[in-house]
Scaffold this motif. Sequence first.
Motif, short mmCIF file in Angstrom:
data_model
loop_
_atom_site.label_atom_id
_atom_site.label_comp_id
_atom_site.label_asym_id
_atom_site.label_seq_id
_atom_site.Cartn_x
_atom_site.Cartn_y
_atom_site.Cartn_z
N SER A 678 0.83 -1.21 0.00
CA SER A 678 0.00 0.00 0.00
C SER A 678 0.86 1.26 0.00
N SER A 679 0.39 2.27 -0.69
CA SER A 679 1.13 3.55 -0.71
C SER A 679 1.19 4.14 0.71
N PHE A 680 0.20 3.81 1.54
CA PHE A 680 0.23 4.32 2.92
C PHE A 680 1.39 3.69 3.68
N PHE A 681 1.58 2.39 3.46
CA PHE A 681 2.69 1.70 4.12
C PHE A 681 4.01 2.27 3.60
N GLU A 682 4.07 2.41 2.27
CA GLU A 682 5.31 2.89 1.65
C GLU A 682 5.74 4.24 2.18
N LEU A 684 5.53 5.38 4.95
CA LEU A 684 6.07 5.34 6.33
C LEU A 684 7.20 4.33 6.48
N GLU A 685 7.51 3.67 5.38
CA GLU A 685 8.40 2.50 5.45
C GLU A 685 9.68 2.76 6.25
N ASP A 686 10.27 3.94 6.07
CA ASP A 686 11.55 4.22 6.75
C ASP A 686 11.38 4.35 8.26
N SER A 687 10.14 4.40 8.74
CA SER A 687 9.94 4.53 10.19
C SER A 687 9.45 3.22 10.81
N LEU A 688 9.34 2.18 9.99
CA LEU A 688 8.79 0.92 10.50
C LEU A 688 9.90 -0.13 10.64
N VAL A 689 9.64 -1.08 11.54
CA VAL A 689 10.65 -2.10 11.81
C VAL A 689 10.01 -3.48 11.62
N GLU A 690 10.69 -4.34 10.87
CA GLU A 690 10.13 -5.70 10.70
C GLU A 690 10.22 -6.44 12.04
N PHE A 691 9.14 -7.09 12.41
CA PHE A 691 9.15 -7.78 13.71
C PHE A 691 9.97 -9.06 13.60
N ASP A 692 10.94 -9.21 14.54
CA ASP A 692 11.86 -10.34 14.44
C ASP A 692 11.64 -11.37 15.56
N ASP A 693 10.42 -11.43 16.04
CA ASP A 693 10.06 -12.39 17.09
C ASP A 693 10.68 -12.09 18.44
N ASP A 694 11.25 -10.92 18.60
CA ASP A 694 11.82 -10.57 19.90
C ASP A 694 10.74 -9.85 20.72
N PHE A 695 10.05 -10.63 21.54
CA PHE A 695 8.92 -10.06 22.29
C PHE A 695 9.37 -9.17 23.44
N ASP A 696 10.66 -9.22 23.76
CA ASP A 696 11.15 -8.32 24.81
C ASP A 696 11.04 -6.86 24.39
#
Length: 950
Positions: A678-682, A684-696
Amino acid sequence: MKLTDSQKHAAEYTNSPLLIVAGPGSGKTRVLTQKGVFLIEEMDFDPKSILMTTFTIKASEEIRQRIEDGTSKDISTMFIGTVHSFCENIIKQYGGGDTYPEFQVLDDFKRYLFVKRNLRNLGIDLDELKKLKRVQKDNELIVMLTSFYDMITENLIDVDSLKSNILDQDDNTIVKNIIDYNLKKDVEINVDQVKILIESVIDSYKKYVALMEAYKFLDFCHLESIAWNVIDSDDEVLAALQNKFQYVLIDEFQDINPLQWKILSRIAEKHHRIACVGDKNQSIYGFRGANPNIFDYFEKEYPNSKRIDLGDNFRSKKDIVDVSSLFLKRRARESINLNPMRSDDSSIFYVEGETEKEASRGVLNFIKDLKEKRIIDSYGDVAVLFRSLKYHGSDFIKLLNMDFKDISYSLYGGISFLGNDEIRVLCFLLGYVFSLDDRSVVKQLTDFDTLFDVFSSNVIDEEVDEEHDDLNWTLFLNEEDLISRGFSKALSEKIVKLNILRDLISEKDSAEIQTIFYQLLGVLDIFSLEEESNKIKVIYNLGRFSEIIEDFVGIYDRKNLLMFFNILSAVPENVNLNKKADEVEVVDTDALNLMNIHQAKGLEFPVVIIPSLTSRRFPKLKKSRALLSIPQHFYLYDPYNPLREEENLFYVAMTRTQDQLVLSYFNKYNSGLNTKISSFFECLEDSLVEFDDDFDKINVVSSSGEGLNVKLIDYSAISTFVDCPERFKINYLYGFKAQEIFMQKVGLIYHNAFAKINAKLSKNNHVLDEQVEKILDDSWINLGEEKNNLFRMRIKAGIKRYISFISLDLKRVVGIEQPVSLIRDNIRIRGRSDFLYENQKGEIVLMDYKARRLANILDTHVDLQLKFYADALKRDNQRVDKAVAYPIDEEHLNIDDACISVDDGGEVYEVLENFVTCIKNKRFEGSKKGTLFCKECPYRFMCKHFKGGS
Ligand code: SF4
């Protein structure tokens, strides 16, 4: 909590018209509440001189409760409510001409049914119209037509001018646009044919209005337009309203429509005491006519107005506020400065899936881990907010039903309501007992194939061995047969009862859907779920479903289940099946919330997940609301850009988050087709972090509280409560709809007729004998073929008796259908007094009508009711000298015999205290009534106290 300087300024500023721009989480409700308290306590405004409109009934009741907590004065007479209820009050109290003194308001679903039923009576050649590729199915056409009608009504458009403007254009621009933009390939249609079509569509508006009039229905827009006509055409009414309302407060200003603004600003015109609160960037109800551009007109219409910005955000962690602001900035949107007041922060994560299904699974695994790792206390702390739950939520629901059964969930709003387990089970069982041969239609609604599939559902909750899946269930009429095959006694009992019901229905060859629905609830022993707090929502949802059934049978047929199912499975997405417009009452606080973003407005959640952020889904490419474009100059205010509204939706979704925001997208649809982000996601992309399963990295500190649980209950509920608390609970708390019984309908006809008579008398008009027939016609409700004729003469005689009595006794009308209310411990009880007048002796008489004889009039508990109304009116400084319970069926009435003493309020307060205590403690004991009473009760089949039930 103390107000900030800007909140205090907004709450206390009264020097000129005021516009408060309130960002998300900025404490808008607190400011509004405080403003109400300030006006009453510090500025000495009489509560009843303040008019406050909000977007939902729930919001208004919460604000009322908070204001009441902040002031020592009685605010039960202050108007706090939706614009629709305000308009309804205007029509009821000041008259809507002869056409609409009484009416039933059509909500979304009922209007859909009404137009569907009358589609062929609107004078449109549907086959011709379907040559336009946008209009393929009836349900799409209905949505487009009703949107078109609303636009006309909300903008006070004269349809004849519209017609000539479009059809008389020299260059036929609009007509050609329709052909270029809409026409299916290979279809030949010329300009003249399209013109005929346009003419018929525009003309259908008048036919639609006439049909509503004939059936005594009003849609929401017409409710407003009639109220507007009342105040615009009668200077005395306008003056009365302007004198009454000295201060006008409008909440959710961005969601106001042009006509609502005309009504409210006209009332504020005299004193210029008006304050509007809202945020253009949160406007998401364009499809309901909201036009946030009115925001910009406020300052033009009130050049001396003041604007106060509330940008401090108390709700969300810092990063969430920053990313939301960034989104607005990157989309080149104007915004006030948003300041995060929380100092804690957290990354905004995203979860990616190769396919749609994998992304859904990824999100559900994430939610499950949050709970298992004790990061959240309950699944109720999480909301998955969809752009369209119907179209984008099916993978989620399937996975929840199959692989994530331990996550309880609730589906809200739109037609996704039909996907709730209990609704699917009941639809299946209805199809089963009605022996509906067309399995495909049942399958569309339920996804179940046989009884075997429904046993392990949330509702029946019985594990059955797979080896039994191909049994012919219909054959079992004896519990022992089933028990010997290893089924539990409880389940065997249910199966046998279902089969007995099935046989009974097929023998009789006719059964009413609602009655059978209640019998099924009895078979399933649905009220045993009350014991489990996380199952209460099942009962609420079934209560709502009973209303949906009643809406259907009210417009279609009491017995045609196939038609009902066909209609349900084709209900368009934007027809709301919720109880009240987009009001969400979270009844199971432990369940994962799945809802459309529209339903999340005004709510907040510790964790918010926005799924399906792919290019075609969000932003959604919007189709125009209407069948044909209305030239710009016909609109009262410039129309709003639909793409802006998509941005607003995304912004609203993000800003519902308190602690953790997660976005999700996928690369391929389940079909294998590729898609883009989505263009909305795009943006903001530079401010988002892929979740790497680190629940801490996730820290959830907020929790989903129950909020203020304020209840609004009609007075009629008290009479039901006095008769049987259990019946009250089923009807008023859970919302199970009861069919109107015959005598109620007769009472309503009298009531309608007397209101018309009183309205005429209030204008110093006499009611002539020859007018009675017309009054009767206008007041009539269908009693059924046989009884219509049988009762007409009797009712006519009753009306004549009333005219003779009141014409002699009346000196002056004081009030018709005056609203009264009383608040007790978060419960507001409201009613309407039938008639208040001054008699020839100078006494002020409060009168209520009952379709009874004098001897049994007290069976209706009218004495309590009149005491309650008299007390409420007296608190509002209205003198009441005498109360009369008018027994309509009494042929030789001495009015003094019908007087009720209202001096002693003790008894009524005792009943009220008991009533309130029962609601608060959720205990409704003493419910069993005598068999005779129960025998007539619509809920007897499912009531646990009624032994003769199922
Ligand atoms: S069946 Fe009887 S006990 Fe049950 S709700 Fe109805 S009136 Fe009350």
